[in-house]
Design a protein around this motif. Structure first.
Motif, mmCIF file in Angstrom:
data_model
loop_
_atom_site.group_PDB
_atom_site.id
_atom_site.type_symbol
_atom_site.label_atom_id
_atom_site.label_comp_id
_atom_site.label_asym_id
_atom_site.label_seq_id
_atom_site.Cartn_x
_atom_site.Cartn_y
_atom_site.Cartn_z
ATOM 1 N N GLU A 176 0.819 -1.214 0.000
ATOM 2 C CA GLU A 176 0.000 0.000 0.000
ATOM 3 C C GLU A 176 0.852 1.262 0.000
ATOM 4 O OE1 GLU A 176 -3.557 0.240 -0.025
ATOM 5 O OE2 GLU A 176 -3.314 -1.827 -0.651
ATOM 6 N N THR A 177 2.172 1.111 0.175
ATOM 7 C CA THR A 177 3.079 2.258 0.161
ATOM 8 C C THR A 177 4.217 1.987 -0.821
ATOM 9 O OG1 THR A 177 4.454 1.396 1.942
ATOM 10 C CG2 THR A 177 2.580 2.778 2.592
ATOM 11 N N ILE A 178 4.938 3.044 -1.188
ATOM 12 C CA ILE A 178 6.011 2.900 -2.174
ATOM 13 C C ILE A 178 7.297 2.369 -1.569
ATOM 14 C CG2 ILE A 178 5.050 4.661 -3.684
ATOM 15 C CD1 ILE A 178 7.321 6.538 -2.665
ATOM 16 N N GLY A 179 7.404 2.362 -0.258
ATOM 17 C CA GLY A 179 8.615 1.855 0.391
ATOM 18 C C GLY A 179 9.845 2.629 -0.046
ATOM 19 N N GLU A 180 10.885 1.906 -0.473
ATOM 20 C CA GLU A 180 12.157 2.552 -0.853
ATOM 21 C C GLU A 180 12.163 3.072 -2.291
ATOM 22 O OE1 GLU A 180 12.624 -1.795 -1.935
ATOM 23 O OE2 GLU A 180 11.905 -0.785 -0.160
ATOM 24 N N TYR A 181 11.050 2.954 -2.986
ATOM 25 C CA TYR A 181 10.983 3.379 -4.396
ATOM 26 C C TYR A 181 10.692 4.879 -4.513
ATOM 27 C CZ TYR A 181 10.916 -1.573 -5.470
ATOM 28 O OH TYR A 181 11.231 -2.899 -5.569
ATOM 29 N N THR A 196 -6.582 8.009 -0.262
ATOM 30 C CA THR A 196 -7.895 8.539 0.101
ATOM 31 C C THR A 196 -8.453 7.700 1.248
ATOM 32 O OG1 THR A 196 -9.085 7.106 -1.423
ATOM 33 C CG2 THR A 196 -8.317 9.238 -2.297
ATOM 34 N N LEU A 197 -9.449 8.204 1.892
ATOM 35 C CA LEU A 197 -10.094 7.461 2.967
ATOM 36 C C LEU A 197 -10.630 6.128 2.437
ATOM 37 C CD1 LEU A 197 -11.078 7.235 5.863
ATOM 38 C CD2 LEU A 197 -13.124 8.531 5.202
ATOM 39 N N TRP A 198 -11.233 6.181 1.252
ATOM 40 C CA TRP A 198 -11.770 4.962 0.653
ATOM 41 C C TRP A 198 -10.658 3.936 0.386
ATOM 42 C CZ3 TRP A 198 -16.023 2.463 0.520
ATOM 43 C CH2 TRP A 198 -16.209 1.423 -0.387
ATOM 44 N N GLU A 199 -9.505 4.393 -0.097
ATOM 45 C CA GLU A 199 -8.381 3.491 -0.344
ATOM 46 C C GLU A 199 -7.870 2.871 0.960
ATOM 47 O OE1 GLU A 199 -6.227 5.148 -4.392
ATOM 48 O OE2 GLU A 199 -5.809 6.176 -2.492
ATOM 49 N N ARG A 200 -7.902 3.632 2.032
ATOM 50 C CA ARG A 200 -7.469 3.092 3.326
ATOM 51 C C ARG A 200 -8.435 2.016 3.816
ATOM 52 N NH1 ARG A 200 -6.235 8.684 6.191
ATOM 53 N NH2 ARG A 200 -4.550 9.317 4.822
ATOM 54 N N ILE A 201 -9.711 2.286 3.670
ATOM 55 C CA ILE A 201 -10.732 1.334 4.129
ATOM 56 C C ILE A 201 -10.690 0.053 3.301
ATOM 57 C CG2 ILE A 201 -13.231 0.935 4.305
ATOM 58 C CD1 ILE A 201 -13.467 3.975 4.972
ATOM 59 N N ASN A 240 -4.949 1.040 -2.415
ATOM 60 C CA ASN A 240 -3.900 1.945 -2.895
ATOM 61 C C ASN A 240 -2.800 1.175 -3.626
ATOM 62 O OD1 ASN A 240 -2.938 4.741 -3.018
ATOM 63 N ND2 ASN A 240 -1.234 3.982 -1.799
ATOM 64 N N HIS A 241 -2.762 -0.144 -3.445
ATOM 65 C CA HIS A 241 -1.722 -0.947 -4.097
ATOM 66 C C HIS A 241 -1.764 -0.804 -5.621
ATOM 67 C CE1 HIS A 241 -5.168 -3.741 -4.057
ATOM 68 N NE2 HIS A 241 -4.654 -4.201 -5.172
ATOM 69 N N LYS A 242 -2.909 -0.460 -6.179
ATOM 70 C CA LYS A 242 -2.997 -0.263 -7.631
ATOM 71 C C LYS A 242 -2.202 0.970 -8.044
ATOM 72 C CE LYS A 242 -7.494 -2.476 -7.806
ATOM 73 N NZ LYS A 242 -8.933 -2.272 -7.965
ATOM 74 N N ASP A 243 -2.328 2.035 -7.273
ATOM 75 C CA ASP A 243 -1.549 3.245 -7.552
ATOM 76 C C ASP A 243 -0.059 2.990 -7.343
ATOM 77 O OD1 ASP A 243 -3.853 4.682 -8.143
ATOM 78 O OD2 ASP A 243 -4.045 5.492 -6.115
ATOM 79 N N VAL A 244 0.273 2.227 -6.307
ATOM 80 C CA VAL A 244 1.674 1.895 -6.014
ATOM 81 C C VAL A 244 2.244 1.055 -7.157
ATOM 82 C CG1 VAL A 244 3.187 0.594 -4.465
ATOM 83 C CG2 VAL A 244 1.422 2.087 -3.516
ATOM 84 N N ARG A 245 1.472 0.084 -7.613
ATOM 85 C CA ARG A 245 1.906 -0.775 -8.735
ATOM 86 C C ARG A 245 2.177 0.065 -9.977
ATOM 87 N NH1 ARG A 245 -2.997 -3.485 -10.780
ATOM 88 N NH2 ARG A 245 -3.184 -1.404 -11.610
#
Length: 156
Positions: free
Chosen positions: A37-42, A105-110, A114-119
């Protein structure tokens, strides 16, 4: 050991692939299985770090494979200027994708989507890095051939 131009280019391509695998690993597996769900080191600086490592490799290769008339001279790459021209649109896309990947977004957290955006961001970052390395390789091969890249070729 003296390599011909085709062999030098192959060595460069192999190093590019090695660096992409080292820094990006298997993004498909990560996107499908791990779904971060996050970009990490990228971070957006990763391509420049990889490019710097690649340039150091090219400089070492230059020491052994420079044309006879250029032996002992420093490697001069115009690639820094070319990067700005060749990758302008990609930088903008990466910046937009980075913003989407780092803003949940709140919806992405619920829904943990968000992994789609990260991908998408990581895929763009990898492709951008691939283009940076290819630009450096092109410039290096021109130096090996004793030629220089003209900026006009990239302005069209």
């Amino acid at each position: 050991m003296s390599l011909n131009a085709t062999q030098i280019e192959q060595v460069c391509r192999e190093k590019e692939q090695e660096l992409l695998e080292k820094y990006f690993g298997n993004l498909i597996h990560e996107a499908v299985v791990e779904k971060p769900e996050t970009i990490g080191e990228y971070t957006p600086e990763v391509p420049l770090k990889i490019e710097a490592e690649y340039i150091a490799f090219l400089q070492q290769l230059w020491e052994t494979e420079a044309p006879a008339q250029l032996k002992g001279t420093p490697l001069v790459l115009e690639e820094q200027k070319l990067r700005q021209i060749v990758t302008e649109n990609d930088r903008e896309q990466v910046a937009l994708a980075h913003k989407k990947a780092t803003t949940q977004t709140l919806w992405e957290r619920i829904t943990k989507t968000n992994h789609k955006d990260v991908r998408d961001y990581k895929a763009l970052l990898k492709e951008y890095t691939r283009e940076l390395l290819a630009t450096a390789r092109l410039d290096f091969m021109e130096e090996i051939a004793g030629k220089h890249i003209s900026n006009k070729a990239f302005e069209e």
